[in-house]
Design an enzyme around this catalytic site. Structure first.
Site, PDB file in Angstrom:
ATOM      1  N   TRP A  39     -13.637 -12.854 -12.325  1.00 13.00           N
ATOM      2  CA  TRP A  39     -13.414 -11.581 -11.622  1.00 13.00           C
ATOM      3  C   TRP A  39     -14.379 -10.504 -12.113  1.00 13.00           C
ATOM      4  CZ3 TRP A  39      -8.748 -10.323  -8.521  1.00 13.00           C
ATOM      5  CH2 TRP A  39      -8.024 -11.480  -8.154  1.00 13.00           C
ATOM      6  N   SER A  62      -3.181  -2.390  -9.810  1.00 14.10           N
ATOM      7  CA  SER A  62      -4.582  -2.763  -9.975  1.00 14.10           C
ATOM      8  C   SER A  62      -5.543  -1.685  -9.507  1.00 14.10           C
ATOM      9  CB  SER A  62      -4.863  -4.069  -9.217  1.00 14.10           C
ATOM     10  OG  SER A  62      -4.073  -5.098  -9.719  1.00 14.10           O
ATOM     11  N   ASP A  86      -0.271  -9.733 -13.798  1.00 14.47           N
ATOM     12  CA  ASP A  86      -0.390  -9.083 -12.482  1.00 14.47           C
ATOM     13  C   ASP A  86      -0.175  -7.575 -12.545  1.00 14.47           C
ATOM     14  OD1 ASP A  86      -0.766 -11.489 -11.061  1.00 14.47           O
ATOM     15  OD2 ASP A  86       1.395 -11.852 -11.029  1.00 14.47           O
ATOM     16  N   TRP A 140       2.565 -12.520   3.961  1.00 13.19           N
ATOM     17  CA  TRP A 140       2.097 -11.152   4.229  1.00 13.19           C
ATOM     18  C   TRP A 140       1.564 -11.050   5.654  1.00 13.19           C
ATOM     19  CZ3 TRP A 140      -1.699  -8.297   0.331  1.00 13.19           C
ATOM     20  CH2 TRP A 140      -1.960  -6.995   0.795  1.00 13.19           C
ATOM     21  N   ARG A 149      -9.228   1.245  -4.762  1.00 13.45           N
ATOM     22  CA  ARG A 149      -8.759  -0.142  -4.694  1.00 13.45           C
ATOM     23  C   ARG A 149      -7.231  -0.209  -4.730  1.00 13.45           C
ATOM     24  NH1 ARG A 149     -11.051  -3.518  -9.502  1.00 13.45           N
ATOM     25  NH2 ARG A 149      -9.167  -2.817 -10.563  1.00 13.45           N
ATOM     26  N   ASP A 150      -6.685  -1.271  -4.150  1.00 16.55           N
ATOM     27  CA  ASP A 150      -5.247  -1.539  -4.210  1.00 16.55           C
ATOM     28  C   ASP A 150      -4.462  -0.354  -3.636  1.00 16.55           C
ATOM     29  OD1 ASP A 150      -3.210  -3.295  -4.810  1.00 16.55           O
ATOM     30  OD2 ASP A 150      -2.962  -2.642  -6.885  1.00 16.55           O
ATOM     31  N   HIS A 155      -1.729 -13.487   2.128  1.00 18.88           N
ATOM     32  CA  HIS A 155      -1.065 -14.787   2.008  1.00 18.88           C
ATOM     33  C   HIS A 155      -0.069 -14.958   3.138  1.00 18.88           C
ATOM     34  CE1 HIS A 155       2.546 -12.818   0.384  1.00 18.88           C
ATOM     35  NE2 HIS A 155       1.696 -12.019  -0.216  1.00 18.88           N
ATOM     36  N   ASP A 198      -6.807  -8.318  -1.218  1.00 16.55           N
ATOM     37  CA  ASP A 198      -5.804  -7.376  -0.682  1.00 16.55           C
ATOM     38  C   ASP A 198      -6.332  -6.254   0.210  1.00 16.55           C
ATOM     39  OD1 ASP A 198      -3.951  -8.822  -2.051  1.00 16.55           O
ATOM     40  OD2 ASP A 198      -3.580  -7.327  -3.607  1.00 16.55           O
ATOM     41  N   TYR A 243     -14.532  -7.401  -6.649  1.00 12.93           N
ATOM     42  CA  TYR A 243     -13.257  -6.654  -6.654  1.00 12.93           C
ATOM     43  C   TYR A 243     -13.431  -5.285  -7.309  1.00 12.93           C
ATOM     44  CZ  TYR A 243      -8.118  -6.190  -7.259  1.00 12.93           C
ATOM     45  OH  TYR A 243      -6.804  -5.789  -7.204  1.00 12.93           O
TER      46      TYR A 243
HETATM   47  C1  LIG Z   1       2.301  -3.146   2.576  1.00 11.83           C
HETATM   48  O1  LIG Z   1       2.526  -4.156   3.550  1.00 11.83           O
HETATM   49  C2  LIG Z   1       3.364  -5.212   3.122  1.00 11.83           C
HETATM   50  C3  LIG Z   1       3.398  -6.258   4.190  1.00 11.83           C
HETATM   51  O2  LIG Z   1       3.868  -5.728   5.409  1.00 11.83           O
HETATM   52  C4  LIG Z   1       4.729  -4.688   2.806  1.00 11.83           C
HETATM   53  O3  LIG Z   1       5.545  -5.735   2.310  1.00 11.83           O
HETATM   54  C5  LIG Z   1       4.601  -3.604   1.747  1.00 11.83           C
HETATM   55  O4  LIG Z   1       5.837  -3.016   1.531  1.00 11.83           O
HETATM   56  C6  LIG Z   1       3.608  -2.537   2.178  1.00 11.83           C
HETATM   57  N1  LIG Z   1       3.408  -1.615   1.063  1.00 11.83           N
HETATM   58  C7  LIG Z   1       3.714  -0.329   1.147  1.00 11.83           C
HETATM   59  C8  LIG Z   1       3.502   0.446  -0.099  1.00 11.83           C
HETATM   60  O5  LIG Z   1       4.124   0.176   2.182  1.00 11.83           O
END
Ligand SMILES: *[C@@H]1O[C@H](CO)[C@@H](O)[C@H](O)[C@H]1NC(C)=O
Ligand SMILES: *[C@@H]1O[C@H](CO)[C@@H](O)[C@H](O)[C@H]1NC(C)=O
Length: 450
Positions: A139, A186, A405, A274, A179-180, A271, A226, A174
């Site tokens: 990474w 992260s 993580d 998701w 980010r994130d 994934h 992500d 990354y």
């Molecule tokens: C981002 O999207 C995912 C998948 O729909 C969801 O599970 C998650 O709660 C969302 N995150 C936020 C902070 O809204």
């Protein structure tokens, strides 16, 4: 320097800036670009897409928008460091893993050796030590680590020469600004508000400069875990909405620049739990196809990486228990089968790699979306190109198992409450740092066993 003389020297610079021209192959325009918009003589500023215009030598025909993979197997043409990347490099058609040995991450080998040394049970210790021989991705999550890439590539090159076995180095790109954007664990070093896009471009340039020096080593990259998936589902999060344009510009730059030095790329696609929901699949396919196109539709943009740092199985024989709702794709193989035709119909003939590093045990999570240090996880299927699916180039280990993580310390600035859920192993240290107790569980729960 006084303010007055500072002002004078600034004024003196203005004519120079106004007349600055980009070098051959340099950028000369695109959304967010603030540098020179003209090119040195002998080259023409050519718009490749909304995010990127490049100074193409007048003698060279502009690269075709969709170059199809050749059927002749050939390694990318070596480029010498001084000549700059050539846009005419032709990748081999087909699976980039075929014919190559995957280089072992020296960073992970050292972490594993140190982790194994702390284990007192002799049987468990030897199993733990054996993990150092399993290839994982390296990474590059901060720009300070980029110079190490040259060291790894040099080692891989030397090993390739001494063993006669061509080497493939796996990296994760990354370091996006902001980010994130939907979580905290992260968060990265660059922020959009503080020139993050230019800093990111420089980070990519530095990766390219290292890779260019070792044309005999093949590089496979996972692009930005992500980030694009967050643009599919999390635009209601303000930080994600603000980041959308910058993420796209940065990923486009990464795809184009890394393709120019022959890096095979898989964009991260979240994934199964998701993007595998009915409402998410089609918008996801649209976004990835759009990025493929803005990246130049290069055959080096090989496809998508799924399940990175996640816990889904490649396939599940029976539906998993007790999750409140189930996405239509319960496994990585069902999600690739569902996504693939949608991508193809949008012009992106994507192949996949699937992370199985921590997917050895199933039915551990209370919700599909839980992602932080899931309790009871075990190392999963070993990396192999024998994937049982023509859509999947390789099973891989992207997340180095044992690296955390996210922290469960609620006082930490990077605390994300997901890491304190009942199915998260606690207490956990900061993201990316070694989590010894978790590593030992991965070893003892490995499936197949180590
Ligand atoms: C981002 O999207 C995912 C998948 O729909 C969801 O599970 C998650 O709660 C969302 N995150 C936020 C902070 O809204
Ligand atoms: C939790 O984080 C805070 C803030 O960073 C730090 O001061 C404290 O030492 C941490 N606690 C533990 C147990 O690591």
């Amino acid at each position: 320097m006084s303010k007055f003389s500072a002002l004078l020297s600034l004024l003196a610079l203005i004519p120079a800036l106004a007349h600055a021209q980009s070098a051959v192959w340099g950028q000369c325009g695109g959304i967010g670009w603030t540098g020179a918009t003209t090119c040195v003589s002998g080259s023409v500023c050519t718009e490749l897409n909304d995010y990127y215009s490049q100074c193409i030598p007048s003698s060279a025909a502009p690269p075709p928008p969709t170059s199809s993979p050749t059927t002749v197997s050939s390694t990318p043409t070596p480029t010498s460091p001084s000549s700059g990347p050539s846009p005419t490099d032709t990748p081999s058609a087909g699976n980039p893993y075929t014919g190559y040995e995957v280089f072992l991450s020296p960073v992970y080998a050292a972490e594993v050796a140190a982790g194994a040394a702390q284990i007192t049970d002799a049987t468990l210790q030897s199993k733990a030590a054996s993990v150092a021989n399993i290839p994982t991705f390296i990474w590059f999550d901060e720009v300070a680590k980029v110079p190490n890439l040259g060291t790894y590539l040099a080692s891989a090159s030397a090993l390739g020469t001494s063993s006669g076995q061509k080497q493939l180095v796996q990296i994760v790109v990354y370091d996006l600004p902001d980010r994130d954007c939907a979580a905290k664990a992260s968060n990265g070093e660059f922020s959009i508000a503080d020139g993050g896009q230019a800093k990111y471009f420089n980070y990519i340039d530095q990766l390219v400069a290292q890779i260019q020096q070792f044309p005999d080593v093949r590089v496979v990259a996972v692009i930005e875990p992500d980030s694009l998936a967050n643009l599919v589902t999390n635009l209601s999060v303000e930080k994600c909405a603000n980041a959308e344009t910058t993420y796209k510009a940065c990923v486009t730059y990464a795809l184009q620049q890394l393709a120019s030095v022959g890096v095979y790329m898989y964009m991260d696609a979240g994934h199964a739990g998701w993007l595998g929901w009915p409402a998410n699949l089609s918008p996801a396919a649209q976004l990835f196809a759009q990025m493929y196109e803005s990246g130049g539709s290069s055959p080096f943009i090989r496809g998508l990486a799924t399940n990175v740092a996640n816990y889904n199985a490649l396939s599940v024989a029976t539906p998993t228990r007790s999750l409140r709702a189930t996405p239509i794709t319960t496994s990585s193989s069902t999600s690739t089968s569902a996504l693939s035709p949608m991508l193809t119909s949008q012009g992106f003939p994507a192949s996949f790699i699937v992370d199985q590093g921590r997917s050895g045990q199933q039915d551990l999570r209370q919700q599909w979306g839980d992602w932080c240090n899931i309790k009871g996880a075990g190392f999963g299927t070993r990396p192999t190109t024998n994937t049982g699916s023509s859509l999947i180039d390789s099973i891989v280990w992207v997340k180095p198992g044992g690296e955390c993580d996210g922290t469960s310390n609620s006082s930490s600035p990077r605390y994300d409450s997901t890491c304190s859920l009942p199915d998260a192993d606690q207490p956990s240290p900061e993201a990316g740092t070694w989590f010894q107790e978790y590593f030992q569980t991965l070893v003892s729960q490995a499936n197949p066993p180590l």
